[in-house]
Structures are given as structure tokens and as C-alpha cells.
Design an enzyme around this catalytic site. Structure first.
Site, PDB file in Angstrom:
ATOM      1  N   ALA A 139     -12.587   5.320  -2.329  1.00 25.43           N
ATOM      2  CA  ALA A 139     -11.944   6.599  -2.009  1.00 25.43           C
ATOM      3  C   ALA A 139     -11.354   6.448  -0.614  1.00 25.43           C
ATOM      4  O   ALA A 139     -11.830   7.030   0.358  1.00 25.43           O
ATOM      5  CB  ALA A 139     -12.946   7.734  -2.068  1.00 25.43           C
ATOM      6  N   ILE A 161      -3.252   0.120 -15.477  1.00 24.47           N
ATOM      7  CA  ILE A 161      -3.667   1.495 -15.208  1.00 24.47           C
ATOM      8  C   ILE A 161      -4.113   1.646 -13.756  1.00 24.47           C
ATOM      9  O   ILE A 161      -4.485   0.655 -13.115  1.00 24.47           O
ATOM     10  CB  ILE A 161      -4.842   1.914 -16.141  1.00 24.47           C
ATOM     11  N   ASN A 202       4.931   1.130  -3.279  1.00 24.36           N
ATOM     12  CA  ASN A 202       4.218   2.252  -3.893  1.00 24.36           C
ATOM     13  C   ASN A 202       4.456   3.514  -3.078  1.00 24.36           C
ATOM     14  O   ASN A 202       4.352   3.498  -1.851  1.00 24.36           O
ATOM     15  CB  ASN A 202       2.724   1.893  -3.940  1.00 24.36           C
ATOM     16  N   LYS A 257       0.835  -1.201   0.000  1.00 28.00           N
ATOM     17  CA  LYS A 257       0.000   0.000   0.000  1.00 28.00           C
ATOM     18  C   LYS A 257       0.872   1.254   0.000  1.00 28.00           C
ATOM     19  O   LYS A 257       1.967   1.256   0.543  1.00 28.00           O
ATOM     20  CB  LYS A 257      -0.865  -0.063   1.271  1.00 28.00           C
ATOM     21  N   LEU A 300      -5.353   7.130   0.627  1.00 26.50           N
ATOM     22  CA  LEU A 300      -3.940   6.882   0.957  1.00 26.50           C
ATOM     23  C   LEU A 300      -3.672   6.679   2.437  1.00 26.50           C
ATOM     24  O   LEU A 300      -2.651   7.105   2.965  1.00 26.50           O
ATOM     25  CB  LEU A 300      -3.056   8.031   0.426  1.00 26.50           C
ATOM     26  N   THR A 353      -8.841  -5.561  -7.262  1.00 27.85           N
ATOM     27  CA  THR A 353     -10.159  -5.748  -6.661  1.00 27.85           C
ATOM     28  C   THR A 353     -10.538  -7.215  -6.461  1.00 27.85           C
ATOM     29  O   THR A 353     -11.230  -7.558  -5.509  1.00 27.85           O
ATOM     30  CB  THR A 353     -11.199  -5.045  -7.559  1.00 27.85           C
ATOM     31  N   CYS A 392      -3.262   8.704  -7.970  1.00 29.12           N
ATOM     32  CA  CYS A 392      -4.344   8.459  -7.024  1.00 29.12           C
ATOM     33  C   CYS A 392      -5.391   9.555  -7.185  1.00 29.12           C
ATOM     34  O   CYS A 392      -5.095  10.730  -7.009  1.00 29.12           O
ATOM     35  CB  CYS A 392      -3.842   8.450  -5.581  1.00 29.12           C
ATOM     36  N   LYS A 413       3.375   4.686 -12.173  1.00 29.43           N
ATOM     37  CA  LYS A 413       2.000   4.192 -12.312  1.00 29.43           C
ATOM     38  C   LYS A 413       1.142   5.256 -12.984  1.00 29.43           C
ATOM     39  O   LYS A 413       0.953   6.351 -12.453  1.00 29.43           O
ATOM     40  CB  LYS A 413       1.424   3.827 -10.938  1.00 29.43           C
TER      41      LYS A 413
END
Lengths: 256, 312
Positions: free
Chosen positions: B70, B191, B99, B45, B73, B266, B130, B165
Site C-alpha cells: 500500500a 492484471i 503509467n 512508476k 502512488l 514483485t 490502484c 490497466k
């Protein structure tokens, strides 16, 4: 933690849009803690990807059967409500911490307060507390008579007081309107329902020992996606994850 | 060499599958479900300099064949990640793609310095896409000059290869890809999510507290395939493909489009075992089409079918 395929033994509407689904399979053997939930897939070949977190309402270990109550409200739960006996349901679980039944003094009385679709987990919890020899009293809040369910079953476990918002059954008002005389015995509080109700219960029961179980939209259900967080002032991180740290917390532990 | 192994800058993977950033926490949650050493790698993450609490809830909303998120972060900050999260992944001995996100150039640079210095990190993934925080880096990701500038600066301080990214929320993703390639990127991840919104039609209220969120899931896979197909013909950088992948067949399709490795996002929420299940099935699919090494799949579509590149 495990993924199970459970077979539907019944799936029936027991009140307006409220369904009772009974599922059977060996996976039920691990479902011994009240207040945990199953993360239920609506099914393959549907555009509804995400699982639905549904509280465990009851478990019959001998029959290998778990009962879930849910409200058919959105498309996903409506699809779930159309499933037939004999179909399989893919579930993850049991997930979450559940209510700690062991840590409570046996001599204490327990007051279990549920609102709407928050009521179901109190059934399994009530049974477990009764097995421990505790005196169990329920306050169950519904919108109206048409929305009420499981009242007779709760009455078999302990005294059950019902409130409805429109007064069509029991006391007219909210669950907190029925709490006053019952909290004088200083019972342990267990409450499940929407955040606004839990907040009111916490205020009313200030100073008492108790537990609440939170509801939230979830993604993964296992603590990875950070969708269902809740702020807290009692942990250094400043938040808890409802799915994996909860859904049960001590009263006052999280900011509602 | 195993038939599933792939090699990208900094990432020597025994198979091309890694979970996508934000969909796998810091790994420990999924370690309760299966042995993470089965994976080709892990993307952790996003890290920012200080810890972030993220957005108010609700943070997710389901949509047709997808979901909006949403989260904002949420993370314990780069120090917390290095001290408390990364060590738990060491025993699995697989490449870790870290990341990194930020609100300012300085933040990106500092986070990169710190996390790329960790011996446990194999490569970094520069998150300039993001869509869910006001200053979450997408301001760097939607203009090619800013993207290139940031890439150059991050690259100059990073001790590990840098993957950029890319956001699909741009009018010309190829232009972005070329800009970051010129700026020295070692690879691309693509993406990220597409910005979307869902309303309660009765009240008009947005479902997400943040109002808008990033769309992910099978609904966006065709967009990802198209963008990977286009970009892979214009740049020579290896691509970690992602966007709606939920089966071994999807992995084969995305590699055909031009991806060298594939991240699963997902789908982990739908089925926690999805990554090992995909990995197990890949050899069977290779057999079916008579391909020996999975790395031969990369860019297969254009090689087999000389489809003219779209005029975009």
C-alpha cells in the site's frame, strides 16, 4: 552492488531467539563499511519471497567471513535459523549508506547506543572507531538477561553499560536512563534501535553531533519500491528512502 | 527480426519483457545492477499531477507466495518526472510506458497531455486500478461506463497509444475490457493487484498502516492467467500480461493464455536480475517446444486446445 551466494560456517542461538550466523565467500571483500546491511533470501522453495534486511555485525576480511545477528521471530527468520553449516544463502549487498567513520575528528569520544536487535551493527562500528583511535563507550539495552547477547565481545572494544527493562541485568530501565553522565563529555552519538528509542535518544542528546540508523519493513532494499520511506523536513522531496538513502541519517535529519 | 521481438501499439520491443509499474521505480535504481537496454521496455512508476507522499508505513507485508503493498502512488508529480526522471532513461533507447493516475478526470487528462507529449514516452498506461488510495482511480476502474468515459477522454488528448490497466477486483473483467476497447483503447494491461489484508492475530491490528493493500506475487498468477485467457478471446486488443510472473516459464504460460508482452513486478524485489535472466532463458524454452518466434506464443493455448470458454 552485487548478489552473492555465501556459505554458512555457523548458525547458532546465542540468546533467546537471537541467532548468530557466520557466512563465508568472496563477496565479503566489499563489506567494509559499518552500518550497511545484507538483504538475505530465506531460500528457494519457500513461500517466503521477500528478503530480510539484516545488519552486518562483523566482517573478517582475511577469513572472508561476515557475521549477522538476527531474531527468529516470524516464519521467514525461523526458517533461516534452521539452516545448517555448509548450506548457501543468497544475499544482496552490502546495501545502504552505513556510518561515516571518516568524517569524525579523531580526538572525539563516541557513545554507541543500541536497543535489542538494533545492537549488532554497533559491534563492527565500534571496532572501526577504535581503529581510528577514538574512545568508545557502549550502552546496550535489552528486555532482560535472557535476551542479552554479545556483551563480553563489546567489553573488549570499550566500556559497556547494559540496561534491561526488567532489571535482570545492569541498570533497570531504558538506554536513555544510562545516558546522562556520559553525554557531559559531548561525545559523537551513534544509535540503532526502534524509532521510539531513537526519538528518546535524540531528545536526550539534543545539541550533540550524532547519527541514527532506522529499521523498517522493506520490499526491494534498493530504493525502487518506496516501501520504507521516512518523512524529513531537511530535503525538498519531503522524504527519504531508508534502504538506499539510509539506513543511517544524521540526528535531526528525519522525522521520527 | 530477432526471434524474441514483439510489436505492440507504440511499443516495438526487442523482447516481450518489461518491468511492471511501481516495481522498478523510475529505472535508475536497477541501472546500478544491469544494463537496462537489455529490457524490452520499461514501465515507470505512476505519475499524478502534483507530487504525492503516499501512505504511512508499514507499506508492505509478506503473505504466502506473495506480498501486500500500500505505497499510495508516491511520486514527484508529472513535471518532476518529465524533467528529472525520464532523461536518465534516454541512453538505453528502449520503449517507455508511462503509467498515469489521478483522483479526478481532469487530473488524468492533464497528466496524459503532459507526459504523452514527451518524446521519450512511447505509450501511456491508464491506471484505473490502484487499490491503495482513497481516490486513486479505482472508482473509474470498477464500473465499465466510467472506465469507458475516462478512456475516451484520455485517448482524445494523448499523443501516444493508450493501454488501460484493468483491475481484477471486479465481478466481470471481460465487460470492462470490452467497454474500454469500444472507447478506443489501444491495448490492455492486466492484471493489477487484488485487494487483500493481513492482521496480527495477537493484537488484531492490521500489518499495513493503510489496513488493506494490493496482493501481488506468484500467489496471483493463476488469477491473471485465467483473466487474460478469458479477455483475449473477447477483445482484439493486445494485452500486456502481468501478475506473479517470476520465471521464463511463467512468461511462456502467460503468452499462451493470450498476452503479447509480459510485465514482471514483485519478482524484481526478490531478485534484481530477474528480467535479464528471464530474457536470456526464453530462446531455450522456445527451442524445447519447437517454436521459432516468441510472438507465435500469444494465444497458443486456445489454438492448440479448443477449450470451451468459461460461461462467465
Amino acid at each position: 552492488m552485487k548478489k552473492h551466494l555465501l556459505s554458512i560456517t555457523s548458525n547458532t542461538e546465542i540468546a533467546r531467539n537471537i541467532f548468530e550466523m557466520k557466512l563465508t565467500g568472496p563477496g565479503t571483500a566489499t563489506m567494509t563499511v559499518p552500518g550497511q546491511f545484507l538483504h538475505v533470501s530465506v531460500g528457494k522453495h519457500t513461500s517466503k519471497l521477500l528478503r530480510r534486511p539484516l545488519s552486518i555485525c562483523d566482517v573478517d576480511l582475511e577469513k572472508e567471513e561476515v557475521t549477522l545477528l538476527y531474531r527468529a521471530q516470524g516464519e521467514g527468520t525461523k526458517q533461516l535459523s534452521q539452516k545448517q553449516t555448509g548450506e548457501f544463502v543468497d544475499v544482496l549487498g552490502p546495501l545502504g549508506n552505513g556510518f561515516s567513520v571518516e568524517s569524525i575528528d579523531e580526538g572525539k569520544s563516541a557513545l554507541l547506543i543500541g536497543g535489542g536487535i538494533g545492537v549488532p551493527p554497533l559491534y563492527y562500528l565500534g571496532k572501526k572507531l577504535r581503529e581510528k583511535g577514538m574512545k568508545v563507550t557502549f550502552i546496550l539495552g535489552y528486555q532482560s538477561l535472557e535476551d542479552s547477547f554479545y556483551i563480553e565481545k563489546f567489553q573488549e572494544i570499550g566500556e559497556t553499560i547494559v540496561t534491561t527493562v526488567d532489571g535482570t541485568l545492569g541498570i533497570k530501565g531504558f538506554v536513555t536512563d544510562a545516558m546522562d553522565q556520559l553525554i557531559s563529555e559531548e561525545p559523537v552519538i551513534y544509535s540503532v534501535g526502534p524509532a521510539v528509542m531513537l526519538k528518546a535518544v535524540e531528545q536526550k542528546a539534543a545539541g550533540l553531533n550524532g547519527f541514527i540508523s532506522l529499521e523498517e519493513r522493506m520490499g526491494c532494499g534498493i530504493g525502487a519500491c518506496f516501501a520504507c520511506v521516512c518523512p524529513t523536513e531537511t530535503r525538498q522531496s519531503g522524504y527519504v528512502k531508508i534502504c538506499s538513502d539510509g539506513p543511517v541519517f544524521k540526528m535531526g535529519e528525519v522525522v521520527l | 527480426m530477432s526471434r524474441l521481438s514483439v510489436s505492440l501499439p507504440g511499443l516495438n520491443m526487442k523482447n516481450p519483457i518489461l518491468p511492471a509499474s511501481g516495481c522498478f521505480g523510475f529505472g535508475k535504481e536497477y541501472a546500478k545492477w544491469y544494463d537496462l537496454s537489455l529490457l524490452g521496455g520499461i514501465t515507470i512508476k505512476a505519475a499524478t499531477l502534483e507530487g504525492r507522499f503516499g501512505n504511512p508505513t508499514p507499506r508492505v507485508a509478506e503473505t504466502e507466495s506473495g506480498m501486500l503493498n500500500a505505497i499510495g502512488l508516491q511520486n514527484p508529480g508529472v513535471k518532476g518526472i518529465i524533467e528529472n526522471e525520464l532523461p536518465a532513461l534516454e541512453p538505453y533507447n528502449i520503449p517507455i510506458l508511462a503509467n498515469i493516475a489521478g483522483s479526478t478526470e481532469e487530473e488524468y487528462i492533464e497528466v496524459t497531455k503532459q507526459i504523452s507529449a514527451s518524446p521519450l514516452v512511447s505509450a501511456v498506461e491508464l491506471n484505473i486500478s490502484c487499490p491503495n488510495v482513497k481516490e486513486g482511480g479505482i472508482q473509474f476502474g470498477t464500473h465499465y461506463r466510467s472506465a469507458a468515459d475516462l478512456t475516451r477522454k484520455v485517448k482524445s488528448v494523448s499523443e501516444k497509444p493508450v493501454y488501460v490497466k484493468l483491475s481484477p477486483n471486479v465481478s466481470n473483467i471481460t465487460e470492462m475490457a470490452e467497454a474500454v476497447e469500444d472507447a478506443g483503447a489501444d491495448g490492455l494491461s492486466m492484471i493489477n493487484t487484488l485487494v487483500g489484508m493481513k492482521l496480527d492475530w495477537r493484537t488484531g491490528s492490521p500489518i499495513l498502516a493503510n489496513k488493506t493493500g494490493g496482493l501481488s506475487g506468484p500467489a496471483i498468477k493463476p488469477v491473471a492467467i485465467r483473466m487474460i485467457y478469458e479477455v483475449s478471446q473477447k477483445v482484439s486488443l493486445p494485452i500486456i500480461g502481468m501478475g506473479g510472473v517470476s520465471s521464463a516459464e511463467d512468461v511462456m504460460e502467460m503468452m499462451s493464455a493470450g498476452a503479447s508482452a509480459v510485465a514482471v513486478g514483485t519478482a524484481n524485489f526478490v531478485n534484481p536480475y530477474v528480467c535479464p535472466e528471464i530474457i536470456e532463458k526464453l530462446p531455450e524454452l522456445l527451442d524445447e517446444i519447437g517454436v521459432e518466434q516468441i510472438s507465435e506464443m500469444t494465444g497458443r493455448s486456445l489454438r492448440q486446445w479448443k477449450t470451451p470458454l468459461s460461461s462467465r
